[in-house]
Design an enzyme around this catalytic site. Structure first.
Site, short mmCIF file in Angstrom:
data_model
loop_
_atom_site.label_atom_id
_atom_site.label_comp_id
_atom_site.label_asym_id
_atom_site.label_seq_id
_atom_site.Cartn_x
_atom_site.Cartn_y
_atom_site.Cartn_z
CB CYS A 225 -3.82 -1.53 8.64
SG CYS A 225 -2.85 -2.42 9.88
NE ARG B 209 -2.50 -3.47 5.87
CZ ARG B 209 -3.64 -3.77 5.22
NH1 ARG B 209 -3.75 -3.47 3.92
NH2 ARG B 209 -4.64 -4.33 5.86
#
Length: 315
Positions: A274, A279
């Site tokens: 990410c 994430r």
């Protein structure tokens, strides 16, 4: 002497009084006889819920009712990994670990995984031992909790889990929270050397340019993806793994999402990224724990490193 008509009226009144008394007794006793079995069934259902979803490692997720039971029995260390500025909202007995405590700046890239000695200090000060069962929660759909989970896995902690649905699930179950975190007594924590099979670096990302078995998975937002991406990367935003309530989708749903994007278990390496590998840690949890993939490495440098590398950016 009562007339037959009056006698009949008296009998009817007495019958109504006795019947009302009987109804009152029944209404008071009936919920009591049913309440405990219903509650027990609810707790058992919550424990089996993750298994019913078809996850490979269902024990990696803990339901709110199950966590409450663990806390009551003194079987768990709970870690609050929310934003440090948020007031209250602490699950009873939870210790606080701040996000910045587990990250470091490496080669001018911020947010990288902290070295072993730093993690030992952080976990030890939180009162966590190597043998503890640890459950992590946040208020961001397990996003940040997944990052701490990944860090602890990298350094060899055996039993670390996530609260399915996070703090929202705990509160939705009707459980109370406290205003402050627990004050832990410091202990000695001994981490293992970093497990590099859980980490991807820039050299591995560059291998993907010529080798399709090295698979780059972009978990950022659509806007970020369109603004610039690693050549050959496939985009599956991290939120695609979640239902609206922040709980994970079933294994069948997840399998379909990732396999349709070409993310299959036969790859040499699947490397989610990410901006700063938060994430992507969430996606790594989904692929490894819920779907049983064994070849997933979080690209810790992520976009922050790649953008500075001078390598080609695809648009």
């Amino acid at each position: 002497m009562l007339k037959p008509k009056n006698l009949l009226t008296l009998i009817l009144v007495l019958a109504l009084v006795v019947g009302a008394a009987g109804c009152t007794t029944t209404s008071n006793e009936q919920p009591q006889s049913q309440e405990e079995p219903k509650q027990e069934q609810s707790q058992e259902a919550s424990k089996d819920q993750s298994e019913d979803m078809g996850y490979v490692n269902s024990e990696s997720l803990v339901e709110a009712e199950e966590l409450k039971d663990m806390i009551d029995k003194g079987e768990v260390k709970v870690v609050d990994f929310r934003d440090a500025k948020l007031p209250g909202g602490y699950i009873p007995g939870a210790v606080k670990i701040s996000r910045g405590d587990i990250s470091a700046k490496v080669n001018d890239v911020s947010g990288m995984i902290a070295p072993k000695e730093q993690i030992e200090k952080v976990l030890g000060e939180a009162g966590i031992t190597n043998e503890d069962k640890v459950v992590i929660y946040d208020a961001d759909k397990e996003l940040w909790a997944s990052r701490l989970w990944w860090v602890m896995k990298v350094y060899g902690h055996e039993d670390v889990r996530l609260l399915n649905g996070g703090l929202d699930a705990w509160e939705a179950a009707g459980f109370e929270t406290e205003a402050t975190a627990d004050k832990a007594e410091a202990v000695t924590y001994t981490a293992k050397d970093a497990d590099n099979s859980l980490i991807a670096d820039l050299d591995m990302i560059k291998k993907s340019f010529d080798d399709a078995s090295y698979f780059v998975l972009d978990t950022r937002s659509e806007e970020e993806w369109k603004d610039g991406r690693i050549p050959g990367a496939v985009w599956v935003e991290w939120t695609n793994a979640l239902n609206k309530d922040g709980r994970y989708k079933s294994a069948d749903e997840l399998r379909r999402i990732y396999e349709e994007a070409g993310i299959t278990k036969d790859k040499t390496a699947i490397m989610p990224h990410c901006k700063s590998a938060v994430r992507s840690a969430h996606t790594l949890f989904v692929l490894t724990e819920l779907l049983g993939y064994e070849n997933v490495r979080n690209y810790d440098g992520s976009w922050l490193e790649y953008e500075k590398s001078g390598e080609e950016i695809e648009k």
